[in-house]
Design a protein around this motif. Structure first.
Motif, PDB file in Angstrom:
ATOM      1  N   SER A  89       0.837  -1.202   0.000  1.00 42.24           N
ATOM      2  CA  SER A  89       0.000   0.000   0.000  1.00 42.24           C
ATOM      3  C   SER A  89       0.873   1.253   0.000  1.00 42.24           C
ATOM      4  O   SER A  89       0.650   2.188  -0.785  1.00 42.24           O
ATOM      5  CB  SER A  89      -0.928  -0.011   1.215  1.00 42.24           C
ATOM      6  OG  SER A  89      -1.710   1.167   1.255  1.00 42.24           O
ATOM      7  N   GLU A  90       1.883   1.280   0.870  1.00 40.71           N
ATOM      8  CA  GLU A  90       2.798   2.422   0.913  1.00 40.71           C
ATOM      9  C   GLU A  90       3.642   2.471  -0.358  1.00 40.71           C
ATOM     10  O   GLU A  90       3.919   3.554  -0.879  1.00 40.71           O
ATOM     11  CB  GLU A  90       3.685   2.325   2.155  1.00 40.71           C
ATOM     12  CG  GLU A  90       2.894   2.505   3.448  1.00 40.71           C
ATOM     13  CD  GLU A  90       3.784   2.549   4.678  1.00 40.71           C
ATOM     14  OE1 GLU A  90       5.026   2.572   4.523  1.00 40.71           O
ATOM     15  OE2 GLU A  90       3.239   2.551   5.795  1.00 40.71           O
ATOM     16  N   PHE A  91       4.036   1.304  -0.849  1.00 45.41           N
ATOM     17  CA  PHE A  91       4.778   1.257  -2.103  1.00 45.41           C
ATOM     18  C   PHE A  91       3.924   1.820  -3.244  1.00 45.41           C
ATOM     19  O   PHE A  91       4.427   2.553  -4.106  1.00 45.41           O
ATOM     20  CB  PHE A  91       5.188  -0.181  -2.412  1.00 45.41           C
ATOM     21  CG  PHE A  91       5.736  -0.373  -3.802  1.00 45.41           C
ATOM     22  CD1 PHE A  91       6.950   0.182  -4.163  1.00 45.41           C
ATOM     23  CD2 PHE A  91       5.022  -1.092  -4.745  1.00 45.41           C
ATOM     24  CE1 PHE A  91       7.450   0.012  -5.451  1.00 45.41           C
ATOM     25  CE2 PHE A  91       5.513  -1.270  -6.020  1.00 45.41           C
ATOM     26  CZ  PHE A  91       6.725  -0.716  -6.380  1.00 45.41           C
ATOM     27  N   GLY A  92       2.615   1.496  -3.231  1.00 46.41           N
ATOM     28  CA  GLY A  92       1.711   2.012  -4.262  1.00 46.41           C
ATOM     29  C   GLY A  92       1.634   3.525  -4.248  1.00 46.41           C
ATOM     30  O   GLY A  92       1.531   4.165  -5.303  1.00 46.41           O
ATOM     31  N   ILE A  93       1.687   4.118  -3.060  1.00 48.71           N
ATOM     32  CA  ILE A  93       1.685   5.582  -2.945  1.00 48.71           C
ATOM     33  C   ILE A  93       2.927   6.161  -3.620  1.00 48.71           C
ATOM     34  O   ILE A  93       2.851   7.104  -4.418  1.00 48.71           O
ATOM     35  CB  ILE A  93       1.640   6.011  -1.466  1.00 48.71           C
ATOM     36  CG1 ILE A  93       0.293   5.629  -0.852  1.00 48.71           C
ATOM     37  CG2 ILE A  93       1.875   7.523  -1.333  1.00 48.71           C
ATOM     38  CD1 ILE A  93       0.222   5.870   0.647  1.00 48.71           C
ATOM     39  N   PHE A 157      12.367   2.563  -6.123  1.00 45.44           N
ATOM     40  CA  PHE A 157      12.985   1.604  -7.037  1.00 45.44           C
ATOM     41  C   PHE A 157      13.403   0.328  -6.310  1.00 45.44           C
ATOM     42  O   PHE A 157      13.344  -0.766  -6.873  1.00 45.44           O
ATOM     43  CB  PHE A 157      14.178   2.244  -7.746  1.00 45.44           C
ATOM     44  CG  PHE A 157      13.782   3.269  -8.777  1.00 45.44           C
ATOM     45  CD1 PHE A 157      12.988   2.909  -9.858  1.00 45.44           C
ATOM     46  CD2 PHE A 157      14.177   4.592  -8.666  1.00 45.44           C
ATOM     47  CE1 PHE A 157      12.593   3.845 -10.814  1.00 45.44           C
ATOM     48  CE2 PHE A 157      13.801   5.536  -9.598  1.00 45.44           C
ATOM     49  CZ  PHE A 157      13.000   5.165 -10.678  1.00 45.44           C
ATOM     50  N   GLY A 158      13.806   0.480  -5.041  1.00 45.55           N
ATOM     51  CA  GLY A 158      14.100  -0.708  -4.244  1.00 45.55           C
ATOM     52  C   GLY A 158      12.836  -1.508  -3.982  1.00 45.55           C
ATOM     53  O   GLY A 158      12.853  -2.744  -3.994  1.00 45.55           O
ATOM     54  N   GLY A 159      11.722  -0.801  -3.767  1.00 39.08           N
ATOM     55  CA  GLY A 159      10.435  -1.462  -3.564  1.00 39.08           C
ATOM     56  C   GLY A 159       9.991  -2.244  -4.781  1.00 39.08           C
ATOM     57  O   GLY A 159       9.348  -3.295  -4.660  1.00 39.08           O
ATOM     58  N   MET A 163       8.705  -6.025  -4.596  1.00 41.96           N
ATOM     59  CA  MET A 163       7.369  -6.408  -5.045  1.00 41.96           C
ATOM     60  C   MET A 163       7.437  -7.411  -6.187  1.00 41.96           C
ATOM     61  O   MET A 163       6.570  -8.272  -6.325  1.00 41.96           O
ATOM     62  CB  MET A 163       6.580  -5.171  -5.470  1.00 41.96           C
ATOM     63  CG  MET A 163       6.034  -4.344  -4.314  1.00 41.96           C
ATOM     64  SD  MET A 163       5.088  -5.321  -3.104  1.00 41.96           S
ATOM     65  CE  MET A 163       3.813  -6.044  -4.150  1.00 41.96           C
ATOM     66  N   LYS A 164       8.468  -7.296  -7.014  1.00 42.79           N
ATOM     67  CA  LYS A 164       8.661  -8.272  -8.091  1.00 42.79           C
ATOM     68  C   LYS A 164       8.861  -9.671  -7.503  1.00 42.79           C
ATOM     69  O   LYS A 164       8.275 -10.640  -7.979  1.00 42.79           O
ATOM     70  CB  LYS A 164       9.871  -7.870  -8.942  1.00 42.79           C
ATOM     71  CG  LYS A 164      10.222  -8.858 -10.047  1.00 42.79           C
ATOM     72  CD  LYS A 164      11.393  -8.355 -10.867  1.00 42.79           C
ATOM     73  CE  LYS A 164      11.924  -9.412 -11.810  1.00 42.79           C
ATOM     74  NZ  LYS A 164      10.921  -9.922 -12.753  1.00 42.79           N
ATOM     75  N   LYS A 165       9.660  -9.753  -6.431  1.00 42.67           N
ATOM     76  CA  LYS A 165       9.901 -11.039  -5.777  1.00 42.67           C
ATOM     77  C   LYS A 165       8.626 -11.577  -5.128  1.00 42.67           C
ATOM     78  O   LYS A 165       8.332 -12.769  -5.189  1.00 42.67           O
ATOM     79  CB  LYS A 165      11.002 -10.895  -4.729  1.00 42.67           C
ATOM     80  CG  LYS A 165      12.376 -10.589  -5.296  1.00 42.67           C
ATOM     81  CD  LYS A 165      12.878 -11.730  -6.166  1.00 42.67           C
ATOM     82  CE  LYS A 165      14.279 -11.463  -6.677  1.00 42.67           C
ATOM     83  NZ  LYS A 165      14.752 -12.564  -7.580  1.00 42.67           N
ATOM     84  N   VAL A 166       7.849 -10.663  -4.488  1.00 43.05           N
ATOM     85  CA  VAL A 166       6.592 -11.077  -3.871  1.00 43.05           C
ATOM     86  C   VAL A 166       5.634 -11.599  -4.936  1.00 43.05           C
ATOM     87  O   VAL A 166       4.987 -12.642  -4.758  1.00 43.05           O
ATOM     88  CB  VAL A 166       5.945  -9.908  -3.089  1.00 43.05           C
ATOM     89  CG1 VAL A 166       4.532 -10.287  -2.633  1.00 43.05           C
ATOM     90  CG2 VAL A 166       6.795  -9.526  -1.882  1.00 43.05           C
ATOM     91  N   SER A 167       5.541 -10.879  -6.065  1.00 40.37           N
ATOM     92  CA  SER A 167       4.644 -11.292  -7.156  1.00 40.37           C
ATOM     93  C   SER A 167       5.042 -12.652  -7.707  1.00 40.37           C
ATOM     94  O   SER A 167       4.190 -13.501  -7.980  1.00 40.37           O
ATOM     95  CB  SER A 167       4.668 -10.242  -8.276  1.00 40.37           C
ATOM     96  OG  SER A 167       4.179  -9.008  -7.817  1.00 40.37           O
ATOM     97  N   GLU A 168       6.340 -12.856  -7.878  1.00 40.85           N
ATOM     98  CA  GLU A 168       6.828 -14.146  -8.378  1.00 40.85           C
ATOM     99  C   GLU A 168       6.472 -15.269  -7.409  1.00 40.85           C
ATOM    100  O   GLU A 168       6.086 -16.366  -7.823  1.00 40.85           O
ATOM    101  CB  GLU A 168       8.340 -14.084  -8.583  1.00 40.85           C
ATOM    102  CG  GLU A 168       8.767 -13.222  -9.775  1.00 40.85           C
ATOM    103  CD  GLU A 168      10.273 -13.053  -9.853  1.00 40.85           C
ATOM    104  OE1 GLU A 168      10.975 -13.480  -8.901  1.00 40.85           O
ATOM    105  OE2 GLU A 168      10.748 -12.484 -10.854  1.00 40.85           O
TER     106      GLU A 168
END
Length: 214
Positions: A89-93, A157-159, A163-168
């Motif tokens: 959620s914070e990453f989305g912001i 950019f670190g997020g 998130m890419k790892k979480v999605s995978e």
């Protein structure tokens, strides 16, 4: 015979509640297919993590959806442990502000589908930590706009990597073909719920339900 007729009438009334635009012919088809539906539900029930009473596939899907949301929260919490931001959620912001520089708090709240008070509190924390920058809006002196600090850009950019790892991880057991099917289904659902949000975000559930059934 009378008791059977009464039971049939009750069944029709229940069917009409769920399908208000249907008629007796539709009800007849529903009864004819009921046996197959029951068999299908039983087969679906066997795949559930534990016994779960359901009247339709929607019940099972809703339960699984909720469970996957909880799993997502679990993996996000682990992925963002000891990080400057706590969750997607914070990453989305950050991602929204990065792609929409000079946006307002209200625009961020609308994008994230959260209550203004909730999102404003999160933005306040991100401002305090130096991740976001707030300044006067050039086109409206009464308003303030948001942008990312250099620190915020690095965190964003670190997020992305996290998130890419979480999605995978979330999609790990699926083949590419299955992922495409899931993607297509989710796009349809997203479009539907986006339209509903724009129409009914200020209405109660009862009001929304009534309009959807009319």
């Amino acid at each position: 015979m009378l008791s059977e007729g009464i039971e049939l009438l009750k069944a029709f009334q229940e069917y009409k509640k769920k399908n208000p635009k249907s008629n007796l012919e539709d009800f007849g088809k529903h009864l004819a297919g009921n046996g197959k539906e029951e068999e299908d539900l039983q087969e679906l029930g066997k795949k559930m993590p534990f016994s779960f009473p359901a009247d339709s596939i929607d019940d099972y899907l809703g339960w699984i959806w909720g469970r996957l949301i909880q799993f997502t929260h679990v993996w996000e919490k682990k992925a963002f442990t000891n990080e400057a931001i706590n969750n997607s959620s914070e990453f989305g912001i950050l991602l929204f502000v990065l792609s929409h520089p000079e946006c307002s708090k209200s625009e961020v709240a609308h994008h994230t589908l959260q209550e203004n008070s909730t999102i404003f509190e999160t933005i306040k924390r991100l401002l305090k930590s130096g991740i976001l920058i707030e300044k006067a809006n050039l086109s409206d002196k009464r308003a303030k706009s948001l942008s990312l600090s250099e620190k915020g850009k690095l965190i964003a950019f670190g997020g992305l990597k996290r998130m890419k790892k979480v999605s995978e991880h979330l999609m790990a057991p699926l083949s590419n073909a299955e992922k495409k099917q899931v993607f297509d289904a989710l796009i349809v659902l997203d479009s539907y719920h986006k339209d509903c949000w724009e129409k009914y975000s200020d209405k109660s559930w009862v009001e929304m339900e009534k309009e959807l059934l009319d």
